[in-house]
Design a protein around this motif. Sequence first.
Motif, mmCIF file in Angstrom:
data_model
loop_
_atom_site.group_PDB
_atom_site.id
_atom_site.type_symbol
_atom_site.label_atom_id
_atom_site.label_comp_id
_atom_site.label_asym_id
_atom_site.label_seq_id
_atom_site.Cartn_x
_atom_site.Cartn_y
_atom_site.Cartn_z
ATOM 1 N N VAL A 242 8.825 -1.779 6.515
ATOM 2 C CA VAL A 242 8.328 -0.448 6.867
ATOM 3 C C VAL A 242 7.931 -0.384 8.334
ATOM 4 N N ILE A 243 8.483 0.606 9.030
ATOM 5 C CA ILE A 243 8.105 0.867 10.417
ATOM 6 C C ILE A 243 7.285 2.150 10.440
ATOM 7 N N SER A 244 6.038 2.055 10.879
ATOM 8 C CA SER A 244 5.178 3.239 10.951
ATOM 9 C C SER A 244 4.795 3.510 12.396
ATOM 10 N N PHE A 245 4.398 4.756 12.668
ATOM 11 C CA PHE A 245 4.145 5.157 14.051
ATOM 12 C C PHE A 245 2.736 5.679 14.312
ATOM 13 N N ARG A 251 -1.982 2.404 7.520
ATOM 14 C CA ARG A 251 -3.043 2.078 6.558
ATOM 15 C C ARG A 251 -2.535 2.149 5.125
ATOM 16 N N ILE A 252 -1.686 3.130 4.847
ATOM 17 C CA ILE A 252 -1.119 3.280 3.505
ATOM 18 C C ILE A 252 -0.242 2.077 3.164
ATOM 19 N N PHE A 257 0.677 -3.095 0.408
ATOM 20 C CA PHE A 257 1.082 -4.501 0.477
ATOM 21 C C PHE A 257 -0.046 -5.422 0.010
ATOM 22 N N ASN A 258 -1.262 -5.121 0.440
ATOM 23 C CA ASN A 258 -2.411 -5.956 0.043
ATOM 24 C C ASN A 258 -2.685 -5.869 -1.456
ATOM 25 N N ARG A 310 5.953 -3.821 9.192
ATOM 26 C CA ARG A 310 5.412 -4.734 8.177
ATOM 27 C C ARG A 310 6.504 -5.088 7.175
ATOM 28 N N THR A 311 6.484 -6.333 6.727
ATOM 29 C CA THR A 311 7.494 -6.815 5.778
ATOM 30 C C THR A 311 6.826 -7.556 4.637
#
Length: 315
Positions: A242-245, A251-252, A257-258, A310-311
């Motif tokens: 996921v690539i976020s900007f 945060r989502i 993932f956590n 994040r992966t």
Amino acid sequence: MYNYHFKTLHTTVFLNEAIESLKIKKKGIYIDSTFGYGGHSSLILKNLSSEGKLFAIDTDPDSISYSKKITDSRFKIENNVFSNIFNFSKKNNILKKTNGILFDLGVSTPQITSSKRGFSFMKDGPLDMRMNPKKGISASQWLLTSKQEKIEKVLREYGEERYAKKISYAIKKQNSIQPIVTTKQLADLITKIIPKKIRKFKHPATRSFQAIRIKINKEIEEIKIALQQSLKILAPKGRIVVISFHSLEDRIVKKFFNKYSKKNFIPKGIPITEKEIFLSNSIKLKLISKKMPNKHQIILNPRSRSAVIRTAELI
């Protein structure tokens, strides 16, 4: 002969990093859930053998038209929102067979630079902001029909705008006199409210435009649904990238993932069976990496300065 070498209209953020994070198998099955203008898709195809498959989704009709530049039997795309990724995968018989799913969130360069789309406060045009102009209501219509308290909440939650109350009040006041129908009208209204000392750091309309866009396209709901569905689509060892900007998106992703990579805490003495304990502690994801752009990447593409990739891998 596969045609995956074509010039894109958009500088893809984390292009090589995303492909490396997917850990592509030559004969694998992959989903680019946000095709955009094909930067990631073209490189994924380049790394697949003749037996590999790439499926793509995009809600923007312009992106679907642009995807026709890829003439490749291994590639299939559908005009849809990525929250429908489960049904899309089921229809294509790739449930539990998919080796990687990519989410590149945010807005593409052509969407921002096109005045007719209404995403940018830098160019005057219709205040639309819909990823798919044929569905839902425009930003102009939403601002006209929503209560001041609702607009304030959206600006505060999705844009983290400290002047949300003043801006929302000004929007409703202006709409009661003459409806705001262009991006310039909205940007000028916001600029008058934001103090000069804050304006020098970024355009005063940045946060509000982001917040309204997120609301119009239901972006938060979309990513939450799609991430949850991805767990039912991936094959064992399949990866979510996921690539976020902006921090709201990241945060989502981080929370999701956590949640699926850690054991649940169960206090001692709670009346619960061993089977229930096992099921409640069923870890589904292994965290692989988190990366930020380096100085060189930011210089090449200023849009990447706030990006995070994040992966995670399905266990």
